[in-house]
Scaffold this motif. Structure first.
Motif, PDB file in Angstrom:
ATOM      1  N   THR A 265       0.887  -1.033   0.062  1.00 25.92           N
ATOM      2  CA  THR A 265      -0.113  -0.111   0.103  1.00 25.92           C
ATOM      3  C   THR A 265       0.724   1.090   0.077  1.00 25.92           C
ATOM      4  O   THR A 265       0.586   2.091  -0.838  1.00 25.92           O
ATOM      5  N   LEU A 266       2.085   1.263   0.739  1.00 20.96           N
ATOM      6  CA  LEU A 266       2.726   2.493   1.030  1.00 20.96           C
ATOM      7  C   LEU A 266       3.420   2.663  -0.522  1.00 20.96           C
ATOM      8  O   LEU A 266       3.375   3.819  -0.790  1.00 20.96           O
ATOM      9  N   GLN A 267       3.893   1.731  -1.199  1.00 21.78           N
ATOM     10  CA  GLN A 267       4.227   2.096  -2.560  1.00 21.78           C
ATOM     11  C   GLN A 267       3.411   2.627  -3.617  1.00 21.78           C
ATOM     12  O   GLN A 267       3.628   3.539  -4.154  1.00 21.78           O
ATOM     13  N   THR A 268       2.173   2.064  -3.583  1.00 28.47           N
ATOM     14  CA  THR A 268       1.080   2.597  -4.207  1.00 28.47           C
ATOM     15  C   THR A 268       0.879   4.197  -3.793  1.00 28.47           C
ATOM     16  O   THR A 268       0.784   4.859  -4.926  1.00 28.47           O
ATOM     17  N   VAL A 269       0.691   4.406  -2.598  1.00 32.66           N
ATOM     18  CA  VAL A 269       0.568   5.592  -2.088  1.00 32.66           C
ATOM     19  C   VAL A 269       1.589   6.659  -2.714  1.00 32.66           C
ATOM     20  O   VAL A 269       1.349   7.525  -2.981  1.00 32.66           O
ATOM     21  N   CYS A 270       2.872   6.107  -2.541  1.00 31.29           N
ATOM     22  CA  CYS A 270       4.038   6.922  -3.139  1.00 31.29           C
ATOM     23  C   CYS A 270       3.816   7.066  -4.469  1.00 31.29           C
ATOM     24  O   CYS A 270       4.225   8.302  -4.971  1.00 31.29           O
TER      25      CYS A 270
ATOM     26  N   VAL B 177       1.290   7.423  -6.348  1.00 37.07           N
ATOM     27  CA  VAL B 177       0.137   8.271  -6.609  1.00 37.07           C
ATOM     28  C   VAL B 177       0.825   9.725  -6.372  1.00 37.07           C
ATOM     29  O   VAL B 177       0.430  10.532  -7.040  1.00 37.07           O
ATOM     30  N   ALA B 178       1.282   9.889  -5.162  1.00 34.38           N
ATOM     31  CA  ALA B 178       1.774  11.199  -4.718  1.00 34.38           C
ATOM     32  C   ALA B 178       2.777  11.734  -5.773  1.00 34.38           C
ATOM     33  O   ALA B 178       3.048  12.793  -5.910  1.00 34.38           O
ATOM     34  N   VAL B 179       3.863  10.815  -6.329  1.00 37.45           N
ATOM     35  CA  VAL B 179       4.668  11.316  -7.478  1.00 37.45           C
ATOM     36  C   VAL B 179       3.954  11.665  -8.535  1.00 37.45           C
ATOM     37  O   VAL B 179       4.107  13.023  -9.133  1.00 37.45           O
ATOM     38  N   ALA B 180       2.661  11.001  -8.761  1.00 32.57           N
ATOM     39  CA  ALA B 180       2.066  11.602 -10.138  1.00 32.57           C
ATOM     40  C   ALA B 180       1.292  12.873  -9.925  1.00 32.57           C
ATOM     41  O   ALA B 180       1.351  13.490 -10.876  1.00 32.57           O
ATOM     42  N   VAL B 181       0.878  12.867  -8.606  1.00 30.26           N
ATOM     43  CA  VAL B 181       0.317  14.265  -8.202  1.00 30.26           C
ATOM     44  C   VAL B 181       1.295  15.401  -8.284  1.00 30.26           C
ATOM     45  O   VAL B 181       0.817  16.606  -9.095  1.00 30.26           O
ATOM     46  N   ALA B 182       2.364  15.159  -7.733  1.00 28.73           N
ATOM     47  CA  ALA B 182       3.233  16.358  -7.525  1.00 28.73           C
ATOM     48  C   ALA B 182       3.775  16.664  -9.059  1.00 28.73           C
ATOM     49  O   ALA B 182       4.062  17.887  -9.189  1.00 28.73           O
ATOM     50  N   GLY B 183       3.938  15.525  -9.869  1.00 33.21           N
ATOM     51  CA  GLY B 183       4.744  15.973 -11.174  1.00 33.21           C
ATOM     52  C   GLY B 183       3.748  16.624 -11.705  1.00 33.21           C
ATOM     53  O   GLY B 183       4.061  17.614 -12.523  1.00 33.21           O
ATOM     54  N   THR B 184       2.389  16.340 -11.848  1.00 33.70           N
ATOM     55  CA  THR B 184       1.330  17.020 -12.623  1.00 33.70           C
ATOM     56  C   THR B 184       1.269  18.374 -11.971  1.00 33.70           C
ATOM     57  O   THR B 184       1.132  19.448 -12.771  1.00 33.70           O
ATOM     58  N   ALA B 185       1.334  18.695 -10.758  1.00 35.78           N
ATOM     59  CA  ALA B 185       1.246  20.029 -10.035  1.00 35.78           C
ATOM     60  C   ALA B 185       2.518  20.979 -10.596  1.00 35.78           C
ATOM     61  O   ALA B 185       2.283  22.062 -10.926  1.00 35.78           O
TER      62      ALA B 185
ATOM     63  N   ASP C  62       4.191  30.089 -13.046  1.00 37.76           N
ATOM     64  CA  ASP C  62       5.134  31.032 -12.544  1.00 37.76           C
ATOM     65  C   ASP C  62       6.771  30.237 -11.893  1.00 37.76           C
ATOM     66  O   ASP C  62       6.571  29.340 -11.097  1.00 37.76           O
ATOM     67  N   PRO C  63       7.691  30.641 -12.560  1.00 36.28           N
ATOM     68  CA  PRO C  63       9.100  30.048 -12.288  1.00 36.28           C
ATOM     69  C   PRO C  63       9.396  29.873 -10.644  1.00 36.28           C
ATOM     70  O   PRO C  63       9.709  29.043 -10.366  1.00 36.28           O
ATOM     71  N   LEU C  64       8.996  30.900  -9.863  1.00 41.17           N
ATOM     72  CA  LEU C  64       9.277  30.845  -8.737  1.00 41.17           C
ATOM     73  C   LEU C  64       8.397  29.917  -7.868  1.00 41.17           C
ATOM     74  O   LEU C  64       8.979  29.025  -6.975  1.00 41.17           O
ATOM     75  N   ARG C  65       7.207  29.904  -8.044  1.00 36.37           N
ATOM     76  CA  ARG C  65       6.222  28.955  -7.576  1.00 36.37           C
ATOM     77  C   ARG C  65       6.743  27.438  -8.190  1.00 36.37           C
ATOM     78  O   ARG C  65       6.717  26.444  -7.184  1.00 36.37           O
ATOM     79  N   GLN C  66       7.059  27.453  -9.157  1.00 35.38           N
ATOM     80  CA  GLN C  66       7.532  25.901  -9.725  1.00 35.38           C
ATOM     81  C   GLN C  66       8.961  25.557  -8.972  1.00 35.38           C
ATOM     82  O   GLN C  66       8.846  24.343  -9.003  1.00 35.38           O
ATOM     83  N   THR C  67       9.639  26.456  -8.475  1.00 37.71           N
ATOM     84  CA  THR C  67      10.921  26.120  -7.962  1.00 37.71           C
ATOM     85  C   THR C  67      10.297  25.245  -6.580  1.00 37.71           C
ATOM     86  O   THR C  67      10.784  24.231  -6.299  1.00 37.71           O
ATOM     87  N   VAL C  68       9.426  25.847  -5.778  1.00 39.25           N
ATOM     88  CA  VAL C  68       8.831  25.014  -4.864  1.00 39.25           C
ATOM     89  C   VAL C  68       8.121  23.819  -5.045  1.00 39.25           C
ATOM     90  O   VAL C  68       8.464  22.748  -4.447  1.00 39.25           O
ATOM     91  N   SER C  69       7.387  23.632  -6.296  1.00 34.05           N
ATOM     92  CA  SER C  69       6.562  22.661  -6.317  1.00 34.05           C
ATOM     93  C   SER C  69       7.504  21.597  -6.966  1.00 34.05           C
ATOM     94  O   SER C  69       7.201  20.122  -6.736  1.00 34.05           O
ATOM     95  N   SER C  70       8.409  21.855  -7.731  1.00 31.88           N
ATOM     96  CA  SER C  70       9.451  20.889  -8.368  1.00 31.88           C
ATOM     97  C   SER C  70      10.288  20.263  -7.042  1.00 31.88           C
ATOM     98  O   SER C  70      10.524  19.059  -7.135  1.00 31.88           O
ATOM     99  N   GLY C  71      10.618  21.270  -6.092  1.00 30.03           N
ATOM    100  CA  GLY C  71      11.112  20.724  -4.791  1.00 30.03           C
ATOM    101  C   GLY C  71      10.291  19.490  -4.160  1.00 30.03           C
ATOM    102  O   GLY C  71      10.767  18.431  -3.832  1.00 30.03           O
TER     103      GLY C  71
ATOM    104  N   GLY D 111      10.305  16.345  -6.176  1.00 30.18           N
ATOM    105  CA  GLY D 111      11.754  15.722  -5.969  1.00 30.18           C
ATOM    106  C   GLY D 111      11.503  14.972  -4.358  1.00 30.18           C
ATOM    107  O   GLY D 111      12.023  13.813  -4.407  1.00 30.18           O
ATOM    108  N   LEU D 112      10.897  15.706  -3.563  1.00 28.19           N
ATOM    109  CA  LEU D 112      10.779  14.780  -2.101  1.00 28.19           C
ATOM    110  C   LEU D 112       9.926  13.766  -2.177  1.00 28.19           C
ATOM    111  O   LEU D 112      10.351  12.800  -1.479  1.00 28.19           O
ATOM    112  N   THR D 113       8.721  13.925  -2.985  1.00 34.30           N
ATOM    113  CA  THR D 113       8.045  12.607  -3.171  1.00 34.30           C
ATOM    114  C   THR D 113       8.424  11.388  -3.658  1.00 34.30           C
ATOM    115  O   THR D 113       8.472  10.244  -3.381  1.00 34.30           O
ATOM    116  N   LEU D 114       9.658  11.930  -4.759  1.00 37.32           N
ATOM    117  CA  LEU D 114      10.366  10.895  -5.582  1.00 37.32           C
ATOM    118  C   LEU D 114      11.318  10.123  -4.330  1.00 37.32           C
ATOM    119  O   LEU D 114      11.547   8.897  -4.593  1.00 37.32           O
ATOM    120  N   ALA D 115      12.077  11.011  -3.558  1.00 34.66           N
ATOM    121  CA  ALA D 115      12.914  10.421  -2.462  1.00 34.66           C
ATOM    122  C   ALA D 115      12.081   9.383  -1.632  1.00 34.66           C
ATOM    123  O   ALA D 115      12.748   8.475  -1.350  1.00 34.66           O
TER     124      ALA D 115
END
Lengths: 83, 250
Positions: A3-8, A10-18, A24-33, A36-40
């Motif tokens: 379940t944990l892997q599935t949740v992760c 989904v989180a990566v897919a959501v964060a990547g889409t976001a 806005d590049p400044l906001r994108q810096t935060v969302s891409s960070g 990256g953390l969901t990928l970690a």
């Protein structure tokens, strides 16, 4: 797959889409960070803690700082050309 | 090309790429059952013959230590190149004026950010050192820990203390640390040639499995890379920060 892997995944897919949908590049810096953390967390859940650590330092420290410095540089240059 | 044709072309390419990706994923080995013998062999060799519990760091700094030597020198040259390119446009005088102007202007950041930066510096520094020195035992190693340590210095900057950053990262010291880290790795590689049978040979005593100094040259190389990466990343980022500050005042 647990379940944990599935949740992760989904989180990566959501964060990547976001990240893609943020314009806005400044906001994108935060969302891409965040992306990256969901990928970690995903790498950790799949049993690769070494890769997760590298992912955290690259996506959480190195890339955002480079992008922020570049953005700040562009802004000071713009301000200068306006003056 | 009309927007409609572009849309059709884009969606068609995306569908083709998606199909290829699904095909590739379908051909992956089952999770936890990689093909090839190395996934099972590497941890066993590292544990039995090198007393290293973290096989990933073991492979990086021992079995494939020669690759890491190349990687470390790439980073060294990259930092050198960034410093040379960015510093050529800056005089000592301009740097002094910029620092003085920064002190007159005072911190531009909010109290919340400065407090958070100040609180996080200590723990991040400690975590970085931990990750570097425990590379042979637990996940981590010189590269990851080095970037964390450079990040701790960045937090000082985020805390709004540019003058403080000037004090904690004296450029000369950072440059020396960069060179010392790279040289230490080279010396360990040559030590294998002198005291062992080949370059990168693990010539130090292996120690007790699980203790801090186990693994022979592995923890030594991890610390060398940690020093080099900390210095290189700090150098590159601080040159960029200086550029950013100076350009606005020319």
């Amino acid at each position: 797959m647990s379940t944990l892997q599935t949740v992760c995944l989904v989180a990566v897919a959501v964060a990547g889409t976001a990240t893609v949908l943020t314009r806005d590049p400044l906001r994108q810096t935060v969302s891409s960070g965040m992306f990256g953390l969901t990928l970690a967390v995903l790498f950790l859940a799949f049993g690769a803690p070494d890769v997760a650590l590298s992912q955290i330092v690259v996506a959480g420290v190195a890339v955002p700082v480079m992008v922020l410095l570049a953005l700040a540089k562009i802004r000071t240059d713009e301000r200068r050309s306006e003056e | 090309m009309t927007p409609r044709a572009r849309l059709v072309l884009g969606l068609g390419s995306l569908a083709a790429l998606g199909a290829l990706l699904l095909w590739a994923v379908g051909g992956l080995p089952d999770f936890g059952h990689p093909r090839g013998p190395y996934a099972d062999l590497a941890p066993k060799i590292m544990l039995d013959e090198r007393h290293v519990t973290n096989a990933v760091t073991g492979v990086t700094f021992d079995l494939r230590g020669f690759d890491t030597l190349g990687e470390e020198l790439i980073l060294f040259v990259a930092a050198l190149g960034a410093a040379v390119l960015l510093r050529a446009q800056r005089s000592e005088r301009a740097a002094e004026e910029a620092a003085a102007a920064e002190e007159r202007r005072g911190p531009a950041t909010t109290d919340a950010l400065r407090a958070l930066g100040a609180v996080l510096v200590g723990p991040v520094l400690l975590l970085g050192i931990y990750v570097v020195v425990h590379g042979a035992l637990t996940p981590g190693g010189g590269f990851q820990g080095g970037v964390l340590l450079a990040g701790a210095l960045l937090l000082v900057y985020a805390a709004g203390q540019v003058a403080g950053v000037q004090r904690v990262r004296p450029v000369a010291l950072v440059e020396i640390a960069d060179a010392v880290g790279a040289a230490a790795y080279m010396l360990v590689a040559i030590a294998g040639l002198v005291f062992g049978v080949a370059a990168m040979d693990n010539v130090l005593p292996l120690g007790t499995t699980g203790s801090l100094l186990s693994g022979g040259t592995v923890p030594v190389l991890s610390v060398a890379v940690g020093v080099e990466v900390t210095a290189a990343v700090t150098l590159i980022l601080s040159e960029l920060v200086d550029q950013m500050m100076l350009r606005g005042r020319e």
